[in-house]
Scaffold this motif. Structure first.
Motif, short mmCIF file in Angstrom:
data_model
loop_
_atom_site.label_atom_id
_atom_site.label_comp_id
_atom_site.label_asym_id
_atom_site.label_seq_id
_atom_site.Cartn_x
_atom_site.Cartn_y
_atom_site.Cartn_z
N PHE A 97 1.59 13.64 57.98
CA PHE A 97 2.31 12.47 58.35
C PHE A 97 3.19 12.55 59.50
O PHE A 97 4.06 13.21 59.40
N GLU A 98 2.83 11.87 60.52
CA GLU A 98 3.66 12.58 61.92
C GLU A 98 4.81 11.73 61.81
O GLU A 98 5.11 10.42 61.39
N ASN A 99 5.96 12.33 62.32
CA ASN A 99 7.09 11.71 62.87
C ASN A 99 6.52 10.98 64.04
O ASN A 99 6.24 11.63 65.16
N PRO A 100 6.76 9.59 64.16
CA PRO A 100 6.24 8.80 65.21
C PRO A 100 6.78 9.33 66.46
O PRO A 100 6.06 8.98 67.72
N ALA A 101 7.92 9.58 66.46
CA ALA A 101 8.71 9.92 68.10
C ALA A 101 8.37 11.42 68.34
O ALA A 101 7.71 11.68 69.61
N SER A 102 8.31 12.32 67.51
CA SER A 102 8.19 13.78 67.95
C SER A 102 6.64 14.36 67.92
O SER A 102 6.16 15.08 68.65
N ARG A 103 5.98 13.39 67.03
CA ARG A 103 4.74 13.79 66.45
C ARG A 103 4.60 15.31 66.05
O ARG A 103 3.34 15.80 65.24
N TYR A 104 5.44 15.73 65.68
CA TYR A 104 5.59 17.05 64.49
C TYR A 104 5.60 16.36 63.07
O TYR A 104 5.47 15.39 62.94
N ALA A 105 5.18 17.19 62.19
CA ALA A 105 4.81 16.84 60.81
C ALA A 105 6.16 16.50 60.17
O ALA A 105 7.28 17.20 60.08
N LEU A 106 6.44 15.24 59.73
CA LEU A 106 7.13 14.75 58.86
C LEU A 106 7.01 15.42 57.34
O LEU A 106 7.81 16.16 56.59
N VAL A 107 5.80 15.53 57.08
CA VAL A 107 5.02 16.39 56.01
C VAL A 107 3.57 16.68 56.41
O VAL A 107 3.06 15.77 56.71
N GLY A 108 3.32 17.86 56.14
CA GLY A 108 1.83 18.28 56.55
C GLY A 108 1.30 19.03 55.50
O GLY A 108 2.18 19.77 54.81
#
Ligand SMILES: Cc1cc2nc3c(=O)[nH]c(=O)nc-3n(C[C@H](O)[C@H](O)[C@H](O)COP(=O)(O)OP(=O)(O)OC[C@H]3O[C@@H](n4cnc5c(N)ncnc54)[C@H](O)[C@@H]3O)c2cc1C
Ligand code: FES
Ligand code: FES
Lengths: 263, 162
Positions: free
Chosen positions: A173-184
């Motif tokens: 589930f991407e952080n839409p700004a950074s594209r890192y995982a909000l949760v992966g």
């Protein structure tokens, strides 16, 4: 950015020597994390030792039951490889953006152990081994906390070895700004049973979700997944998502991963 | 100070730089190639994308010394004399820009996409351009431009093969 002395050794031995010599020397791989950090002056190494000149650290080797990925192999190369398990290639192909994937490396990602990075979850779920210039470290012992690893000072990751799973899937589930995982969540069916690793959510970085692993071992179906037993106070809450929401997302991502594996 | 040598848009260049000099600064300030823009300087926006050894990278997140010995292509290196590169021509035809600030990075990124995916779908174009931020166009015309460039480059290749 503060200035530094730049070194580009062509062998691992020379890199170890250069690391030892500098007062506060740091390795640089793809630079996708380190250079922004240096610009913000959160890091100010006296010496930068660039691993980019060491040809041995690049490449993907199929060893039959496992695949060994050199530390300097980029995310783009892993994504494009038919030798790596498809779940791992897909994870690499969804890190950041195309330009980050053209520079960022598996060694840099694993060494950095960002609590929202993708690769650490693959390492834990697939039971990878981190191979350094000094020893081999099982993933279960490698990730010791947020941005913390078992690496000693002057220890260099040479490669990461992944046993091939029966099946695996990573859902982010991407952080839409950074594209890192909000949760992966990475779910894998391995020869040692079902392993489930969670990134983006834990206070101490990546972790294995034991209760979900047990439930899936008994019944490998999305319905078996329940993330409510993961203590909320072990999870991270910030402006992007509360700990409760992250707890909920772990369940959603794990169910999606199981559904994707079951097809 | 370390000396860096690289090929930029086909020309050999060699200069002394500080270790901390970013490739973006090297191109703009030492070589006067100001077509490479600096938007965020934090690896997010893609305005600074150039090709290093054929691959698109963010030049604000690469040290000039890391590109020593490499072959670099910037937006200035795409056109052949007065003939725009098909990607540049398509951005103009399709109105794929407004202020133009993001455009050099967009074009360089899109050219890299077509190198390994000569016939991308809308979705593939949008996914590939995730690292390129445009504050003006709303992206629709950018996607249209990339599709048109893909078509015209296929046409050119077919013509060349005949
Ligand atoms: C816009 C953007 C979006 C991103 N999105 C994601 C994402 O969605 N998911 C994700 O997982 N990551 C993401 N990243 C991070 C990216 O994957 C980085 O490439 C990665 O975290 C670091 O790899 P690197 O090769 O760039 O390492 P560097 O930045 O060069 O180094 C990072 C750290 O690791 C150390 N190091 C590097 N190599 C070694 C080695 N071989 N042995 C020991 N220590 C070493 C360095 O000393 C440094 O401390 C993103 C980055 C950016 C800029
Ligand atoms: S200026 Fe390099 S990514 Fe924005
Ligand atoms: S055209 Fe203005 S930012 Fe893209």
């Amino acid at each position: 950015m503060h200035n530094f002395d730049y070194h580009r050794p062509s062998s691992l031995d020379d890199a170890v020597a250069a690391l030892g010599k500098g007062e506060d020397a740091s390795l640089v791989a793809g630079g996708m994390t380190l250079i922004p950090t240096m610009k913000q002056r959160l890091a100010a190494p006296s010496d930068l030792v660039d691993l980019g000149g060491i040809a041995d650290l690049v490449g993907i080797k199929d060893d039959g039951d496992s695949v060994t990925i050199g530390a300097m192999t980029t995310h783009a190369a892993v994504a494009a490889s038919s030798a790596v398990p498809p779940s791992l290639a897909a994870l690499a192909g969804n890190i950041g953006d195309a330009q980050v994937r053209n520079r960022g490396t598996i060694g840099g990602s694993v060494a950095n152990n960002d609590p929202t990075a993708c690769y650490p979850s693959a390492c834990l779920a697939l039971g990878a081994t981190i191979v350094t210039n000094a020893r081999e470290i099982p993933a279960d012992d490698f990730f010791t906390g947020m941005f913390e690893t078992a690496l000693e000072e002057s220890e260099i990751i040479k490669a990461v070895r992944f046993p091939k799973p029966e099946a695996g899937n990573y859902q982010k589930f991407e952080n839409p700004a950074s594209r890192y995982a909000l949760v992966g969540v990475f779910v894998a069916k391995t020869k040692d049973g079902v392993r489930v690793a969670v990134t983006g959510a834990g206070n101490d970085g990546v972790f294995r979700a034991g209760d979900i692993e047990q439930a899936l071992s008994a019944n490998f179906s999305p319905d078996a997944v329940d993330s409510s037993s993961i203590p909320v106070d072990s999870l991270n809450g910030d402006i992007h998502a509360s700990a409760e929401y992250r707890q909920h997302l772990i369940g959603v991502m794990a169910r999606r991963a199981v559904a994707a594996i079951n097809g | 100070m370390p000396n860096v040598s690289m090929t930029v848009n086909g020309k050999q260049v060699s200069q002394e730089v500080e270790g901390r000099t970013l490739l973006s600064a090297f191109l703009r300030e030492k070589l006067d190639l100001t077509g490479t823009h600096i938007g965020c300087d934090t690896s997010q926006c893609g305005a600074c994308v150039v090709h290093v050894d054929g691959k698109s990278v963010k030049s604000c997140t690469l040290l000039a010394v890391q590109a020593d010995g490499a072959s670099v292509t910037t937006i200035e290196g795409l056109a052949q004399g007065d003939d725009l590169h098909p990607m540049q021509a398509a951005f103009r035809d399709c109105h794929g820009l407004q202020c133009g600030f993001c455009t050099p990075g967009m074009v360089m990124s899109a050219v890299d996409l077509l190198q390994h995916n000569p016939d991308p779908s809308d979705r593939e174009i949008r996914e590939w351009l995730e690292g390129n931020i445009c504050r003006c166009t709303g992206y629709h015309n950018i996607v249209k431009a990339v599709k048109q460039a893909a078509q015209s480059m296929k046409g050119q290749q077919a013509a060349a093969a005949e």
